[in-house]
Design an enzyme around this catalytic site. Sequence first.
Site, PDB file in Angstrom:
ATOM      1  N   HIS A  65      -2.730  -4.123   3.410  1.00 24.80           N
ATOM      2  CA  HIS A  65      -4.117  -4.402   3.544  1.00 24.80           C
ATOM      3  C   HIS A  65      -4.609  -4.111   1.982  1.00 24.80           C
ATOM      4  O   HIS A  65      -4.067  -3.440   1.304  1.00 24.80           O
ATOM      5  CB  HIS A  65      -4.572  -3.520   4.438  1.00 24.80           C
ATOM      6  CG  HIS A  65      -4.625  -1.848   4.295  1.00 24.80           C
ATOM      7  ND1 HIS A  65      -3.162  -1.452   4.438  1.00 24.80           N
ATOM      8  CD2 HIS A  65      -5.264  -1.196   3.610  1.00 24.80           C
ATOM      9  CE1 HIS A  65      -3.415  -0.033   4.095  1.00 24.80           C
ATOM     10  NE2 HIS A  65      -4.579   0.198   3.608  1.00 24.80           N
ATOM     11  N   CYS A 201      -7.738   7.427   2.698  1.00 24.84           N
ATOM     12  CA  CYS A 201      -6.708   6.447   1.808  1.00 24.84           C
ATOM     13  C   CYS A 201      -7.460   5.747   0.938  1.00 24.84           C
ATOM     14  O   CYS A 201      -8.876   5.615   1.044  1.00 24.84           O
ATOM     15  CB  CYS A 201      -5.833   5.836   2.978  1.00 24.84           C
ATOM     16  SG  CYS A 201      -6.803   4.350   3.505  1.00 24.84           S
TER      17      CYS A 201
END
Length: 679
Positions: A65, A201
């Site tokens: 992603h 993240c």
Amino acid sequence: MSEMITRDLVDLDLSAESKEGAARALAERMVTLGRVTDLDGFLADVAAREAQMPTGLEGGIGIPHCRSTHVTAPTLAFGRSPSGIDFGAPDGPADLIFLIAAPAGADDAHLSILSTLARRLMRPDFVAALRAATTPAEAAALVAGEEPAPPNPAPPAFEEQGSGSGAPRAAEPHHAAQPGRGGVGEGPAGQPFRIVAVTSCPTGIAHTYMAAESLQQAAAEAGIEITVETQGSAGFTKLTPETIAAADAAVFAHDVPVRERARFAGKPIVDVGVKAGINRPAELLQEARDKAARGEVSTASPTPVEEAGEDQDGYGPKLRTWLMSGVSYMVPFVAAGGLLIALAFAIGGYEINNAPSVAEHFVWTEAASWAALLFQTGGLAFGFLVPVLAGYIAYGMADRPGLVPGFVGGAVALTINAGFLGGLIAGLIAGGTVLAVQKVKIPTALRGIMPVVVLPLIGSAVTAFLMFLVVGKPVASLQQALTDWLSGLSGANAIILGVILGLMMCFDLGGPLNKVAYAFAIGGLATPNEGSLKVMAAVMAAGMVPPLAMALATTVRGRLFSKTERENGKAAWFLGASFISEGAIPFAAADPLRVIPASMVGGAVTGALSMAFECTLRAPHGGIFVIPLIGNPLLYLIAIAAGTATSAGLVILLKGMRKQDTPAEAAPLPDPAKVTVAA
């Protein structure tokens, strides 16, 4: 969610054999539907995110992603691989692949939907339903939530705060162990054990929320009350001061720095990478309980290691970060001192080394006096190198309480002539000593004086004892041997070392191996001699090659590169000339199998030639802007040019050998209105 994924974005028989191939196959579907405008540019962004941390998860899931300027609308593509594809998960390849594409400026609502998918991937029933889906339409409906899997029989007990996850869930805390009955979830005085957690993240799209879900499920099973702050890409809602104050411990599962970390001062803290929060949440919760039982508490500010947000599960990453903490603080002293000394030699010649102190003799109209001033000032700056190195290695390990023991250990290393190696060891000893003392359970009344009195006192005494009487002399002997070896470098030995350093500088472009070579070079400047100055010159020259080579290649044969890469190539000219190896990362991320080997060959050529030409350098940085301070500058430029041409030629040759000699953008994209993907 139904707007993000359709049956045209599902491939239930994904034939790709690598993660790059899988990302390309799914991204091509996005391009076909007009969701991605530049295939190669988008894949470069995906690869850059993958390079930060593998996106494979235990249980056979891969979630590549990124956020990208080449994405027109938040999009999900799903692929199911019959043979499995390696995405770096510890338990093996992934068969369920989700490619998540978010625009660079995606709004909160879109990111909330993506985070919902990330949580659902932690449910075994949802994953099983995806594996059992028989048509793309069925799989798309499952992912979109239109045909939900059976509900999870054990709903998690938690509260969550974080705008990146949509509306916070406000479930009543559930505890397996009731107050007064004991059990694994019991806290002080029979109360439920309370934990606050932070997950994050680099992109804040997937791992952030998966770690939160995993911790919440594990807490529900253990009867622990947990409140999670998801610091996602859409921002975050802070835990309330009351919630933090009531918590018995904290868990940080993060790969970027925890924002406003000082809020958690005084709490026992478990600090790990975000994937640890996904893969082993029960262990983290138990570790938090153990730390609370031992009375361990954190300082108000994070250490540089904690700020780096790296996965700290192993001592390898920790050690590298500790050492680089010291090196990063030492570099400005090396730069200032080295440039001052180089300017002094340029003005007054090498005999300036024997000039009297400028405090006793200085003539304003004499160039020699000014040269002596520069030389002696640079020498003083160099005198701080080893203490600063040791002090900030200890600081990286133990925060401010480690500074004094580290500086003392560095000063001892200078006293016994242990040099750069002595500083490294002194810093590790000092930091380790302070960390060990911090683990000792002490009365609450004494905690206030620990950072300013007890820890510096004990740390300094232990470090000085070990450096003076135990490890100091052997390290000093090793340092002298290394200095003698560098001083005697000549001929084939020097060239071989140049090749090795060139390969290391170009292998990971600013990564750990690159940093090791660079640290070795600037460590030599702490005790400069002819050999160490040659090493510094070779390292900087080799580090300039990759971005310069990519800039040259995009100029000479632009059709082999995407539009985005050609734009990056223009900036790479300046980055390479400035000795910023990271300027080649976008090219390496998009095509690592061609760019990295070509860069390494060019770096090896430049490193070897620089050593063969006996070029020297006193400054640790600066690129072409410090050419006047380089020994044999013309030959130095020839070495850089030779390596750049070699790398550029190789990358053009390797890219030209591809079956398709032109990038995907050269071919017109099919009209989405005329494309039908079979369901």
